[in-house]
Design a protein around this motif. Sequence first.
Motif, PDB file in Angstrom:
ATOM      1  N   GLU A 125     -54.490  10.188 -39.439  1.00 17.80           N
ATOM      2  CA  GLU A 125     -55.381  10.324 -40.594  1.00 17.80           C
ATOM      3  C   GLU A 125     -56.820  10.607 -40.169  1.00 17.80           C
ATOM      4  OE1 GLU A 125     -56.517   6.159 -42.293  1.00 17.80           O
ATOM      5  OE2 GLU A 125     -54.441   6.017 -41.598  1.00 17.80           O
ATOM      6  N   TYR A 126     -57.110  10.370 -38.884  1.00 16.45           N
ATOM      7  CA  TYR A 126     -58.445  10.687 -38.373  1.00 16.45           C
ATOM      8  C   TYR A 126     -58.454  12.025 -37.627  1.00 16.45           C
ATOM      9  CZ  TYR A 126     -59.079   5.713 -39.318  1.00 16.45           C
ATOM     10  OH  TYR A 126     -59.124   4.488 -39.932  1.00 16.45           O
ATOM     11  N   ASP A 127     -57.334  12.756 -37.736  1.00 10.10           N
ATOM     12  CA  ASP A 127     -57.216  14.098 -37.156  1.00 10.10           C
ATOM     13  C   ASP A 127     -57.340  14.123 -35.634  1.00 10.10           C
ATOM     14  OD1 ASP A 127     -56.785  15.338 -39.603  1.00 10.10           O
ATOM     15  OD2 ASP A 127     -58.937  15.491 -39.994  1.00 10.10           O
ATOM     16  N   PHE A 128     -56.872  13.080 -34.976  1.00  5.51           N
ATOM     17  CA  PHE A 128     -56.784  13.151 -33.517  1.00  5.51           C
ATOM     18  C   PHE A 128     -55.602  12.301 -33.055  1.00  5.51           C
ATOM     19  CE2 PHE A 128     -59.569   9.461 -34.084  1.00  5.51           C
ATOM     20  CZ  PHE A 128     -59.011   8.539 -33.207  1.00  5.51           C
ATOM     21  N   PHE A 129     -55.144  12.610 -31.864  1.00  2.00           N
ATOM     22  CA  PHE A 129     -54.019  11.884 -31.295  1.00  2.00           C
ATOM     23  C   PHE A 129     -54.525  10.953 -30.198  1.00  2.00           C
ATOM     24  CE2 PHE A 129     -52.228  15.788 -32.996  1.00  2.00           C
ATOM     25  CZ  PHE A 129     -51.146  15.292 -33.717  1.00  2.00           C
ATOM     26  N   PRO A 130     -54.102   9.705 -30.188  1.00  3.28           N
ATOM     27  CA  PRO A 130     -54.552   8.775 -29.154  1.00  3.28           C
ATOM     28  C   PRO A 130     -54.023   9.195 -27.781  1.00  3.28           C
ATOM     29  CG  PRO A 130     -52.759   7.808 -30.410  1.00  3.28           C
ATOM     30  CD  PRO A 130     -53.124   9.092 -31.100  1.00  3.28           C
ATOM     31  N   SER A 131     -54.801   8.906 -26.756  1.00  5.96           N
ATOM     32  CA  SER A 131     -54.444   9.271 -25.387  1.00  5.96           C
ATOM     33  C   SER A 131     -54.064   8.026 -24.599  1.00  5.96           C
ATOM     34  CB  SER A 131     -55.622   9.967 -24.693  1.00  5.96           C
ATOM     35  OG  SER A 131     -56.701   9.058 -24.550  1.00  5.96           O
ATOM     36  N   ILE A 132     -53.432   8.232 -23.479  1.00  3.52           N
ATOM     37  CA  ILE A 132     -53.071   7.091 -22.650  1.00  3.52           C
ATOM     38  C   ILE A 132     -54.312   6.505 -21.980  1.00  3.52           C
ATOM     39  CG2 ILE A 132     -52.610   8.266 -20.441  1.00  3.52           C
ATOM     40  CD1 ILE A 132     -49.944   6.527 -20.473  1.00  3.52           C
ATOM     41  N   GLN A 133     -55.345   7.364 -21.723  1.00  2.73           N
ATOM     42  CA  GLN A 133     -56.605   6.830 -21.200  1.00  2.73           C
ATOM     43  C   GLN A 133     -57.257   5.925 -22.231  1.00  2.73           C
ATOM     44  OE1 GLN A 133     -55.842  10.161 -21.466  1.00  2.73           O
ATOM     45  NE2 GLN A 133     -56.952  11.341 -19.915  1.00  2.73           N
ATOM     46  N   GLY A 134     -57.210   6.352 -23.518  1.00  7.90           N
ATOM     47  CA  GLY A 134     -57.763   5.526 -24.576  1.00  7.90           C
ATOM     48  C   GLY A 134     -57.036   4.204 -24.706  1.00  7.90           C
ATOM     49  N   LEU A 135     -55.718   4.224 -24.506  1.00  7.57           N
ATOM     50  CA  LEU A 135     -54.931   2.986 -24.560  1.00  7.57           C
ATOM     51  C   LEU A 135     -55.365   2.030 -23.458  1.00  7.57           C
ATOM     52  CD1 LEU A 135     -52.547   1.291 -25.617  1.00  7.57           C
ATOM     53  CD2 LEU A 135     -51.061   2.604 -24.080  1.00  7.57           C
ATOM     54  N   VAL A 136     -55.590   2.562 -22.264  1.00 10.29           N
ATOM     55  CA  VAL A 136     -56.036   1.733 -21.141  1.00 10.29           C
ATOM     56  C   VAL A 136     -57.379   1.090 -21.452  1.00 10.29           C
ATOM     57  CG1 VAL A 136     -56.765   1.755 -18.725  1.00 10.29           C
ATOM     58  CG2 VAL A 136     -54.747   3.063 -19.427  1.00 10.29           C
ATOM     59  N   GLU A 137     -58.323   1.885 -21.933  1.00  8.88           N
ATOM     60  CA  GLU A 137     -59.652   1.366 -22.242  1.00  8.88           C
ATOM     61  C   GLU A 137     -59.601   0.350 -23.386  1.00  8.88           C
ATOM     62  OE1 GLU A 137     -62.405   1.837 -20.554  1.00  8.88           O
ATOM     63  OE2 GLU A 137     -61.258   3.048 -19.117  1.00  8.88           O
ATOM     64  N   PHE A 138     -58.750   0.614 -24.381  1.00  9.81           N
ATOM     65  CA  PHE A 138     -58.623  -0.308 -25.501  1.00  9.81           C
ATOM     66  C   PHE A 138     -58.125  -1.672 -25.032  1.00  9.81           C
ATOM     67  CE2 PHE A 138     -56.075  -2.207 -28.920  1.00  9.81           C
ATOM     68  CZ  PHE A 138     -57.038  -2.318 -29.916  1.00  9.81           C
ATOM     69  N   LEU A 139     -57.136  -1.665 -24.139  1.00  5.82           N
ATOM     70  CA  LEU A 139     -56.597  -2.928 -23.643  1.00  5.82           C
ATOM     71  C   LEU A 139     -57.623  -3.674 -22.803  1.00  5.82           C
ATOM     72  CD1 LEU A 139     -52.903  -2.048 -22.698  1.00  5.82           C
ATOM     73  CD2 LEU A 139     -53.761  -3.225 -24.717  1.00  5.82           C
ATOM     74  N   LYS A 140     -58.448  -2.917 -22.052  1.00  8.07           N
ATOM     75  CA  LYS A 140     -59.483  -3.566 -21.245  1.00  8.07           C
ATOM     76  C   LYS A 140     -60.508  -4.274 -22.119  1.00  8.07           C
ATOM     77  CE  LYS A 140     -59.371  -0.647 -17.098  1.00  8.07           C
ATOM     78  NZ  LYS A 140     -60.133   0.345 -16.284  1.00  8.07           N
ATOM     79  N   SER A 141     -60.901  -3.625 -23.215  1.00  7.08           N
ATOM     80  CA  SER A 141     -61.966  -4.183 -24.056  1.00  7.08           C
ATOM     81  C   SER A 141     -61.451  -5.181 -25.089  1.00  7.08           C
ATOM     82  CB  SER A 141     -62.714  -3.044 -24.765  1.00  7.08           C
ATOM     83  OG  SER A 141     -61.819  -2.280 -25.567  1.00  7.08           O
ATOM     84  N   ASN A 142     -60.136  -5.196 -25.326  1.00  8.72           N
ATOM     85  CA  ASN A 142     -59.567  -6.098 -26.337  1.00  8.72           C
ATOM     86  C   ASN A 142     -58.418  -6.914 -25.762  1.00  8.72           C
ATOM     87  OD1 ASN A 142     -60.879  -5.102 -29.103  1.00  8.72           O
ATOM     88  ND2 ASN A 142     -60.354  -3.294 -27.889  1.00  8.72           N
ATOM     89  N   ARG A 143     -58.522  -7.262 -24.484  1.00  8.48           N
ATOM     90  CA  ARG A 143     -57.394  -7.879 -23.806  1.00  8.48           C
ATOM     91  C   ARG A 143     -56.934  -9.177 -24.469  1.00  8.48           C
ATOM     92  NH1 ARG A 143     -53.500  -9.556 -22.609  1.00  8.48           N
ATOM     93  NH2 ARG A 143     -52.377  -9.638 -20.644  1.00  8.48           N
ATOM     94  N   LYS A 144     -57.882  -9.992 -24.938  1.00  8.99           N
ATOM     95  CA  LYS A 144     -57.499 -11.279 -25.519  1.00  8.99           C
ATOM     96  C   LYS A 144     -56.825 -11.105 -26.876  1.00  8.99           C
ATOM     97  CE  LYS A 144     -61.003 -14.095 -23.203  1.00  8.99           C
ATOM     98  NZ  LYS A 144     -62.156 -15.030 -23.391  1.00  8.99           N
ATOM     99  N   GLY A 145     -57.148 -10.008 -27.558  1.00  4.33           N
ATOM    100  CA  GLY A 145     -56.589  -9.814 -28.888  1.00  4.33           C
ATOM    101  C   GLY A 145     -55.256  -9.107 -28.917  1.00  4.33           C
TER     102      GLY A 145
END
Length: 356
Positions: A125-145
């Motif tokens: 819905e935001y007109d982009f596809f998530p990347s595996i690099q983005g997944l890595v960074e997301f987990l780093k910044s939101n690891r506890k959640g």
Amino acid sequence: MSIRRFPSRTKERKFRARIDKNTSLSFIEKDSGIQCIIKKDLTEYDVHIFPSEAPITGDYLKKDIDPFEVTLADIQILEKEIFPIVIAIQEIFGEDKVPQLGKIRLAIGSNETDYVTIDEGEFEEYDFFPSIQGLVEFLKSNRKGVIGFEDREYQPEKGNLIFFSSIIKNPDQNIKMIELKILSSLHQRGLYMQKHHQYYGLQLYLNIKADEIDDLFLELLKTLNIDWELLFLRRDLSMQNWTEIECERNSINLKSYIRSKYDALGYFDVNSIIRLVIKNDLSFKIADHIADLLNRSKIHQEGGLPKERGENLDKAEIAAAAQLACAYYGEKNPLIFDKDVSPAEIEKFSAELIKI
């Protein structure tokens, strides 16, 4: 490094290998290329299973129906099993060679009884596809959640639950595809119950499609602690030993083996070799060496023209090859030849064979 391939005349061949208690491999070669499928059991990680809302949601979903259980897998599986392979792919094939993220459903919350999920499909819905690099960074910044990841796709016709998928196509000229998947097979539930006392197990699959085995292919396997040369050495030694037994038991097998392995030798050449081997009770190794010498002799160019396959070998040349093969393997018993074979001719052909 030399490239190992099955013989070109083989239309299809397959073998399996157990690497360790958790890792196995299936290798398939067809005319279209090579497929190497590596599986690792993820039984050492925590998995939580709950009943799903499928008895009701099934009435509303026309496709992508839900399974009747929801599985929550340990987020460390991504961190310890998937991401190191992604990094290895970049190190081997280049920083720009990054697998595309396929399917993932993350669980966000405080514990396994208090969370919500998000998956890659919601980013459309935001007109982009998530990347595996983005997944890595997301987990780093939101690891506890991020407490884990759930099954993302149910394939009832196959009995598979897909938890994660990622793919990279054509990372180099030889390797056509590298695919990563985490799945669970419902068909294997009984085995996991008996062996691991678990409802079912998660498995990591690394699927590699290539034209041939090259250095980059081997380097990728090395990151998974798979010694490719050792696997083939075990197979080669086992097949050679079994072949030796079968050919020494039956001269027809020896004839078939020589004709299939040494293309330059004609029908009468092979028959003459077999007759000499039987007459002198020679071992398989010596017979194979004789055939190898004569095959190389026949394809060896004399004045730019190779010998024709239809041109039969001279008896003296076969005798010369037999003498050289016996000397090579330390066979000391004198050989018996036909009376019309000239010792001088044997010496002449011996000198020629030694040069090849």
